[in-house]
Design a protein around this motif. Sequence first.
Motif, short mmCIF file in Angstrom:
data_model
loop_
_atom_site.label_atom_id
_atom_site.label_comp_id
_atom_site.label_asym_id
_atom_site.label_seq_id
_atom_site.Cartn_x
_atom_site.Cartn_y
_atom_site.Cartn_z
N PHE A 43 0.85 -1.21 0.00
CA PHE A 43 0.00 0.00 0.00
C PHE A 43 0.88 1.25 0.00
N GLN A 44 1.91 1.25 0.82
CA GLN A 44 2.77 2.42 0.91
C GLN A 44 3.47 2.70 -0.41
N LYS A 45 3.98 1.66 -1.06
CA LYS A 45 4.66 1.83 -2.34
C LYS A 45 3.69 2.35 -3.40
N SER A 46 2.51 1.79 -3.45
CA SER A 46 1.52 2.19 -4.45
C SER A 46 1.05 3.62 -4.26
N LEU A 47 0.79 4.00 -3.01
CA LEU A 47 0.17 5.29 -2.72
C LEU A 47 1.17 6.40 -2.41
N GLY A 48 2.40 6.03 -2.02
CA GLY A 48 3.38 7.04 -1.61
C GLY A 48 2.94 7.78 -0.36
N LEU A 49 2.25 7.08 0.50
CA LEU A 49 1.64 7.67 1.68
C LEU A 49 2.55 7.52 2.89
N ALA A 50 2.60 8.55 3.75
CA ALA A 50 3.41 8.48 4.97
C ALA A 50 2.92 7.32 5.83
N LYS A 51 3.87 6.65 6.50
CA LYS A 51 3.54 5.46 7.30
C LYS A 51 2.50 5.75 8.36
N ASN A 52 2.59 6.90 9.03
CA ASN A 52 1.63 7.19 10.10
C ASN A 52 0.21 7.37 9.55
N ILE A 53 0.07 8.01 8.41
CA ILE A 53 -1.25 8.21 7.82
C ILE A 53 -1.80 6.87 7.33
N LEU A 54 -0.98 6.08 6.68
CA LEU A 54 -1.41 4.76 6.21
C LEU A 54 -1.82 3.88 7.38
N SER A 55 -1.05 3.91 8.47
CA SER A 55 -1.39 3.11 9.64
C SER A 55 -2.77 3.47 10.19
N VAL A 56 -3.05 4.75 10.27
CA VAL A 56 -4.35 5.21 10.77
C VAL A 56 -5.47 4.76 9.83
N ARG A 57 -5.27 4.92 8.52
CA ARG A 57 -6.31 4.53 7.56
C ARG A 57 -6.58 3.03 7.63
N LEU A 58 -5.53 2.23 7.65
CA LEU A 58 -5.70 0.78 7.72
C LEU A 58 -6.41 0.37 9.00
N ARG A 59 -6.00 0.95 10.13
CA ARG A 59 -6.63 0.62 11.41
C ARG A 59 -8.11 0.98 11.39
N THR A 60 -8.45 2.15 10.84
CA THR A 60 -9.85 2.58 10.75
C THR A 60 -10.65 1.65 9.86
N LEU A 61 -10.09 1.26 8.71
CA LEU A 61 -10.80 0.36 7.81
C LEU A 61 -11.01 -1.02 8.43
N VAL A 62 -10.06 -1.47 9.22
CA VAL A 62 -10.23 -2.73 9.95
C VAL A 62 -11.30 -2.56 11.04
N ASP A 63 -11.21 -1.47 11.81
CA ASP A 63 -12.19 -1.22 12.88
C ASP A 63 -13.61 -1.13 12.36
N ARG A 64 -13.77 -0.63 11.14
CA ARG A 64 -15.11 -0.48 10.55
C ARG A 64 -15.56 -1.72 9.78
N GLY A 65 -14.74 -2.75 9.79
CA GLY A 65 -15.13 -4.01 9.16
C GLY A 65 -15.03 -4.01 7.64
N ILE A 66 -14.26 -3.08 7.07
CA ILE A 66 -14.10 -2.97 5.62
C ILE A 66 -12.93 -3.84 5.16
N LEU A 67 -11.88 -3.88 5.96
CA LEU A 67 -10.75 -4.78 5.75
C LEU A 67 -10.61 -5.66 6.99
N GLN A 68 -10.03 -6.83 6.81
CA GLN A 68 -9.68 -7.64 7.97
C GLN A 68 -8.21 -8.01 7.89
N MET A 69 -7.61 -8.15 9.07
CA MET A 69 -6.22 -8.57 9.12
C MET A 69 -6.19 -10.08 9.26
N GLN A 70 -5.28 -10.70 8.52
CA GLN A 70 -5.10 -12.14 8.64
C GLN A 70 -3.62 -12.46 8.48
N PRO A 71 -3.21 -13.64 8.94
CA PRO A 71 -1.79 -14.00 8.79
C PRO A 71 -1.41 -14.01 7.30
N ALA A 72 -0.16 -13.68 7.05
CA ALA A 72 0.33 -13.64 5.67
C ALA A 72 0.16 -14.99 4.99
#
Length: 163
Positions: A43-72
Amino acid sequence: MVKRTSLAHCECPIARSLDAIGDWWSLLVIRDALLGRRRFGEFQKSLGLAKNILSVRLRTLVDRGILQMQPASDGSAYHEYVPTEKGRGIFAILVALRQWSEEFDEHPEEIATILVDRDKGRPVRPLELHASDGRLLAFGDTTLKPRPTPSLRVNGSRQGRAR
């Protein structure tokens, strides 16, 4: 830093949707996840987004049930972000945004890709809104009306809800 006002409790479903996915970074993260990107670095490579902003967006999308985290999937210690059913439901929104841009962008020739049917290789037709009887609807063909009040059962009989 200005705190964002939550629209989660607005009566308008568009405002409520924007509360969940309304900033461009979130939509672009979802786009990338639907395209198969899974790891933070992808995601970071594709978007060129700062790590802190990307972390917040990913966490929010997981918290809202839009993305889920799973083992690699490769068995490594990393984890992956995978769209849920709710996340995959955003696909039509992204297609609508894409098609709007393709039609109204001042320089559509600069758009590098086209959306095609994977099986046939042909461009996808524009999204359309249809009435329950199949008629094609345009902007002026719709209106808003109050949602019907749910009925409550009291002693086996249906009664309208008191206000």
